[in-house]
Motif scaffolding. Structure first.
Motif: not given
Ligand code: ADP
Ligand code: MG
Length: 741
Positions: A18-19, A321-325, A327-332
């Motif tokens: 969760p966030l 994964l983390g849902p925060a915007p 960290h988009y690059d790391e999530t991808l």
């Protein structure tokens, strides 16, 4: 890698946390990760891209969103793997993802909250519950080890001297594959004991965290459990199966370069990244399947996971994964890694009767102790029966059958000791009361009886010790059918079975949904035949829709390619930056070497250096020569024995005769005082009357020094005869005035 019947792919599941409060306070943007639990899909929205850009979709074996429960993840994705380990397979579960995304939460969770206990404590429960419920002819031995990889060094977390212990070496054997040499391994008999082992290791890690700044997030932790199970086979012999379980909590996968580290920290970061990028390369090479070489040897982590990735183990990867915007690059990146790992094929097989099974050694030792004990007890029984006057007909080597008889024998042995003691006491009393015996004789007989009692006690103590050792050894082996855990009642068993069934059903349902989705697209083409205009319109609309779908897919792939390119550029830039740093440092070292180290010294050092590919580092050979050389050097020539240097036969005779000081090898200096009175007055205080002191006065060495230091052989030229002596003499004459100047 070619697929064959026994191969199975690495199971990849994704979990999104969760966030957290900080992320929530950053703005109302919400998360960028959406999950379709039914289909096992993750949909990722790029916060920087326009709304029209299609979202990225990845499909996995299972996905778990922010509301997911630890228990569900375990039952659905981990339980089947632990069952395989209990059946003798090797198994690995590893958590991969950016720091703070829930790797440790997933693997360990909150121990004290039953709802939040992670994979590891649930696996402990599972293993010991399984053992307690298995048939009574099965024997188990459970062992646990705990290690971490920090800066490419393997460290034993169960070593009491962890902080100062040297790094452990990795070895490879055809039987067990890659293993860690000298790693501590603890035999665990219950959940409590294995939890204690985990706690001890975690504390060693925690010490590192305070001492070494962020240590825990910079090291990879591996908890290893070995379950050995022995069961009689159809051939009547006991067969052993060994299952090894690796529970891995990796260090954060984010780019260290992002934090702007330099110097020593940069090197440290490079080492951490090295193992993660090596892991990435191994996954890529295996998933690609085309390149024959898999770079397992590039890091300690990949070597240890060699069996789990492309080897003989069953593997589950939990990508967090983390849902925060932000960290988009790391999530991808994490999703891409996970997506690639799905294609890795392993060839799991059961480890049947391996040579190094510890259980076999335990069984042998227990049998030996048991035989010893039986022998002792039967001997006591025999004596007892002799005491009681009964005949002994049983063969003493005969094995006891069943526990009841053993207990009976034990009782009889104890009774024998008691009877013997009573008998000896009675005899002692009789001796004391016997008035016909002399005092000395009485004393002797009493002493003898005392000694006999001492022997009896010693024997009893030895038997007790042996029994204690036997019981301790036997207690380490867990036998099926015995109640190890209190709550193993039938109801609970049923509940677990139902839960297991539900999990299995959910998994199958998801698989079917995924297959249906693929089939939907295929069936579109089959409906191409039409009879009426209406049908033609419908068909063309469907076709159009299909093309639209294809077009969106194409767009997705295009952006994907663009993303991958961008990522490669970023990675290249980071590598270049690291390379520049290292080149600068190298130049600095070169400068020091060229300007401050003499070339011959440099060459000497370089000749001593060799590269050790096993440890991936340069090593210098020792300066001290090898054993044989040093013994050669110590040997003195025969002519030098007793002298400081080799000496000729002639010279030895000359010394013995005291003929000439030329042949004196030792004490050639005479340190006598020169008796001539020093004439320093004229030199120390030159007067007006003597403005030019005579050079002859100055030339005298005695006047200059006051004490003549030595009188060597060259100052007595009388007896010199040989030509070489003449040369020396001449030299001496020239030296003397110079020395005085
Ligand atoms: P990592 O090991 O990946 O660095 P942690 O497991 O330490 O991350 O998690 C960081 C924080 O996020 C912890 O406070 C943890 O409790 C919380 N957290 C992680 N995953 C979840 C989850 N699925 N549900 C609730 N909290 C979570
Ligand atoms: Mg962690």
């Amino acid at each position: 890698m070619s697929k064959n019947k026994s191969s199975e792919s690495v199971k990849v599941v994704v979990r999104c946390r969760p966030l957290n409060r900080k992320e929530e306070s950053n703005g109302p943007a919400g998360g960028v990760v959406q999950m379709d639990l039914r289909l096992g899909q993750v949909i990722l929205r790029n916060p920087r891209a326009p709304a029209s850009e299609p979202q990225k979709t990845f499909t996995f074996d299972a996905v778990y969103d922010a509301n997911s429960k630890q228990r569900d993840l375990y039952d659905e994705s981990v339980r089947p793997l632990i069952d395989s380990v209990l059946a003798g397979f090797n198994g690995t579960i590893f958590a991969y993802g950016q720091t703070g995304t829930g790797k440790t939460y997933t693997m360990q969770g909150v121990w004290l909250d039953p709802e939040k206990r992670g994979v590891i404590p649930n696996a402990f429960d599972h293993i010991f519950t399984h053992i307690s419920r298995s048939q009574s002819d099965k024997q188990y031995l459970v062992r646990a080890s705990y290690l971490e990889i920090y800066r490419e060094e393997v460290r034993d977390l169960l070593d009491p001297n962890h902080a100062n212990a040297r790094a452990l070496e990795l070895r490879e054997s055809p039987e067990t594959g890659v293993y860690v040499q000298d790693l501590t391994s603890c035999v665990c008999k219950s959940i409590k004991e294995i939890e204690e082992v985990m706690n001890v290791g975690n504390q060693a890690r925690a010490v590192g965290a305070t001492d070494m700044n962020e240590h825990s997030s910079r090291s990879h932790a591996l908890f290893l459990i070995t379950v050995e199970c022995s069961q009689p086979g159809p051939d009547g012999r006991k067969h052993i199966r060994v299952g090894r379980l690796n529970l891995v909590d990796l260090a954060g996968s984010e780019r260290q370069a992002k934090t702007g580290v330099q110097g020593q920290r940069l090197k440290e970061a490079a080492k951490i990244n090295l193992s993660l990028s090596a892991l990435g390369n191994v996954i890529s090479a295996l998933a690609d399947g085309r390149s024959g070489h898999v770079p397992y040897r590039d890091s300690k982590l990949t070597r240890l996971l060699q069996d789990s990735l492309g080897g003989n183990a069953k593997t589950v990867m939990v990508a967090t994964l983390g849902p925060a915007p932000q960290h988009y690059d790391e999530t991808l990146t994490t999703l891409r890694y996970a997506n690639r790992a799905k294609n890795i094929q392993n060839q799991p097989r059961v480890n049947e009767d391996p040579k190094d099974a510890l259980l076999r050694e335990f069984q042998r030792e227990i049998a030996r102790l048991r035989a010893q004990l039986n022998h002792r007890k039967w001997r006591s029984r025999q004596k007892k029966e002799q005491v009681e006057g009964e005949g002994w007909e049983r063969d003493e080597d005969e094995e006891t059958e069943g526990e009841e008889e053993e207990v009976e024998v034990e009782k009889e042995a104890e009774e024998y000791v008691k009877l013997e003691e009573q008998r000896l006491e009675r005899e002692k009393e009789a001796i004391r009361e016997d008035q016909f015996l002399l005092a000395e004789e009485k004393q002797r007989l009493l002493g003898e009886k005392e000694r006999m009692m001492g022997d009896l006690r010693k024997e009893q103590e030895a038997t007790e010790q042996l029994t204690a050792k036997y019981k301790a050894m036997e207690s380490k082996l867990l036998v099926g059918g015995k109640n190890i855990i209190d709550h193993t009642n039938e109801q609970q068993k049923m509940l677990e079975m139902k839960r297991h069934e539900i999990a299995e059903q959910t998994r199958r349902e998801r698989e079917m949904q995924q297959q249906m989705l693929v089939r939907d697209e295929e069936t579109l083409e089959l409906r191409e035949t039409f009879t009426s205009l209406q049908q033609e319109v419908e068909a063309k609309t469907k076709k159009l829709k299909k093309y639209l779908k294809l077009y969106t897919k194409l767009q997705c792939i295009k952006t994907e390619i663009q993303d991958v390119n961008d990522e490669h550029v970023r990675a290249r830039q980071e590598l270049e930056q690291t390379q520049n740093e290292l080149t600068r440092e190298l130049k600095f070292k070169y400068l020091i070497i060229e300007n401050f180290i003499p070339p011959e010294e440099k060459n000497k050092i370089m000749n001593r250096l060799t590269f050790d590919p096993e440890e991936d580092q340069w090593k210098s050979q020792p300066l001290v020569p090898t054993e044989s050389k040093s013994s050669q050097m110590k040997k003195r020539p025969a002519s030098a024995v007793g002298y400081k240097r080799p000496i000729s036969q002639y010279a030895r005779v000359a010394i013995a005769m005291g003929a000439h000081s030329r042949y004196r090898a030792e004490n050639i200096m005479f340190l006598e005082l020169d008796m001539a009175p020093p004439n320093t007055a004229s030199r120390d205080r030159p007067t007006e009357a003597e403005p030019n002191p005579s050079p002859s006065v100055d030339n005298s060495p005695t006047k200059d020094r006051g004490v003549r230091k030595s009188r060597s052989w060259c100052q007595t030229p009388k007896s010199i005869t040989s030509s070489s002596s003449n040369v020396s003499l001449a030299a001496c004459h020239t030296i003397t005035p110079t020395a005085a100047q």
